[in-house]
Write an enzyme that holds these catalytic residues in place. Structure first.
Site, PDB file in Angstrom:
ATOM      1  N   LYS A   1       0.905  -1.233  -0.144  1.00  0.00           N
ATOM      2  CA  LYS A   1      -0.009   0.069  -0.055  1.00  0.00           C
ATOM      3  C   LYS A   1       0.819   1.195   0.138  1.00  0.00           C
ATOM      4  O   LYS A   1       2.226   1.126  -0.033  1.00  0.00           O
ATOM      5  CB  LYS A   1      -1.151   0.025   1.336  1.00  0.00           C
ATOM      6  CG  LYS A   1      -1.761  -1.153   1.224  1.00  0.00           C
ATOM      7  CD  LYS A   1      -2.733  -1.230   0.037  1.00  0.00           C
ATOM      8  CE  LYS A   1      -3.601  -2.613  -0.183  1.00  0.00           C
ATOM      9  NZ  LYS A   1      -4.265  -3.261   0.562  1.00  0.00           N
TER      10      LYS A   1
HETATM   11  C1  PLP Z   1      -5.341  -4.073   0.944  1.00  0.00           C
HETATM   12  C2  PLP Z   1      -6.824  -3.916   1.084  1.00  0.00           C
HETATM   13  C3  PLP Z   1      -7.550  -4.419   2.230  1.00  0.00           C
HETATM   14  C4  PLP Z   1      -7.072  -5.116   3.148  1.00  0.00           C
HETATM   15  O1  PLP Z   1      -6.162  -4.730   3.836  1.00  0.00           O
HETATM   16  P1  PLP Z   1      -5.160  -5.668   4.703  1.00  0.00           P
HETATM   17  O2  PLP Z   1      -4.081  -4.680   5.616  1.00  0.00           O
HETATM   18  O3  PLP Z   1      -4.496  -6.497   3.668  1.00  0.00           O
HETATM   19  O4  PLP Z   1      -6.001  -6.494   5.672  1.00  0.00           O
HETATM   20  C5  PLP Z   1      -8.825  -4.083   2.045  1.00  0.00           C
HETATM   21  N1  PLP Z   1      -9.539  -3.396   1.057  1.00  0.00           N
HETATM   22  C6  PLP Z   1      -8.957  -3.119   0.067  1.00  0.00           C
HETATM   23  C7  PLP Z   1      -9.549  -2.332  -1.201  1.00  0.00           C
HETATM   24  C8  PLP Z   1      -7.426  -3.419  -0.016  1.00  0.00           C
HETATM   25  O5  PLP Z   1      -6.809  -2.991  -0.961  1.00  0.00           O
END
Ligand code: PLP
Length: 386
Positions: free
Chosen positions: A181
């Protein structure tokens, strides 16, 4: 090749911040959690930020805070990571899938209202690829039907809608701090809100539903606590929060670099009818977690999967985001969803490709990726990248 794969950037200062906490008295639930929450809230301009163990926990906490329960329906876009819908199921609710706009792959406000029933309690909008949704339209619909609006902003930290920061556009906004991210704490998540009652409820939720934490009891010299709700252990550690504070300082420069790379892709692909980047609204500052294109291959002797495989085997980490959630076996079996429910999302999944984009890529890397795909589409034999 690892320069293409490694999306995160960890500086010496990041490492020093983590080591300092590792050598302190509090590895978890110490002073860094509150400091990180303040810094994060300040960054997006929200009143409250609640740190949790990952983005999925952030979504779960949001559903809990809104009291989603058995019998409730929550509207979610068909194009997203499964966790957006799963969090509704964790609470016993039913996710109702809404199709997306063909150009942006964001939830289509025009299709929302026909899915609203007397059981609908909330909308989770997903800022897919890092582009904020049309929150003005969504707020109007939510207001009209008395629904809570949640932003799954896991892709969009650092983005803006009509000059308002992502994290302030919905009742609750959720973020992921996974390494892929826009910034990272290893694993990590945050919920932002202007509602202090909801923030308190989520802070309790991340700590088993207990009304005080270890450090608060230490300060008061008491052993007594009460469990108010059924919560979970969704805490984020202090050393992760220290990393988060250090990463936040670097986020604006990373977003700027993501936008620069996106501009390079956009102008390069303007030259070919075969690669069509997703539409971007003039109202937004896009955070470009992903750079997604539709491949227009009708006249060519190739297909998306062939392009994907050739690029992958040449060290270019392209991807496909996402299989529409309603097509996953779990949703088909449990909720009877399937093909035909959201045709735009289903078609997009056939011709989508996510190009490599993250701040560690230099101009040469981006040009390499562009040249490679353009030559591939022109049918030229591609040399393996050494
Ligand atoms: C990455 C992501 C999540 C989940 O996040 P994690 O930290 O991996 O649990 C939820 N929604 C979206 C749109 C994502 O890209």
């Amino acid at each position: 090749m690892s320069r293409f794969l490694r999306a995160q950037s960890i500086s010496d200062r990041d490492i020093e911040a983590v080591v300092e906490v590792l050598q302190s008295d509090w590895l978890t639930t110490g002073p860094k959690v509150g400091e990180f929450e303040l810094a994060f809230a300040d960054f997006v301009g929200a009143k409250e930020a609640v740190a949790v163990s990952n983005g999925t926990a952030a979504l779960h906490a949001a559903m809990f805070a809104l009291d989603i329960q058995s019998g409730d329906e929550v509207l979610v876009p068909a194009v997203t990571f499964a966790a957006t819908a799963n969090c509704v199921v964790y609470q016993g609710g039913t996710p109702v899938f809404v199709d997306v706009d063909a150009e942006t792959l964001l939830i289509n406000p025009e299709l929302l209202e026909e899915k609203i029933t007397s059981k609908t309690k909330a909308i989770i909008a997903v800022d897919y690829a890092g582009q904020p949704c049309d929150y003005d339209s969504l707020q109007i619909i939510a207001g009209k039907h008395d629904l809570s609006l949640v932003a799954d902003a896991c892709h969009a930290l650092g983005g803006k809608y009509k000059n308002r920061a992502v994290g302030t556009l919905a009742k609750l906004s959720t973020f992921s701090l996974h390494p892929v991210k826009n910034m990272t704490t290893g694993e990590g998540g945050v919920i932002t809100t202007s509602d202090s009652d909801l923030a308190e409820k989520m802070r309790r939720f991340r700590n088993h539903g207990i009304n005080s934490d270890h450090r608060q009891r230490e300060a008061l010299g008491t052993w007594y606590y009460e469990m108010i709700d059924l919560g979970y252990n969704y805490r984020l550690t202090d050393f992760q929060c220290a990393l988060g504070m250090s990463q936040l300082l670097r986020l604006p420069e990373w977003i700027a670099r993501r936008q620069e790379i996106a501009t390079k892709y956009t102008s390069a692909f303007a030259e070919t009818p075969h690669v069509e980047p997703l539409g971007v609204s003039s109202d937004v500052s896009h955070a470009y977690h992903l750079f997604v294109v539709h491949l227009r291959l009708e006249e060519l002797e190739t297909n998306r999967d062939e392009i994907f495989n050739t690029m992958r085997s040449n060290g270019l980490p392209v991807n496909v985001h996402y299989i529409p959630v309603h097509l996953h076996p779990f949703y088909r079996t449990r909720f009877g969803t399937g093909t035909g429910l959201c045709p735009v999302a289903e078609a997009a999944c056939e011709d989508n490709l996510s190009m490599p984009i993250h701040p560690n890529l230099d101009d040469e890397d981006v040009e390499e990726a562009i040249e490679f795909i353009l030559e591939l589409l022109e049918g030229k034999p591609c040399l393996l990248i050494s």
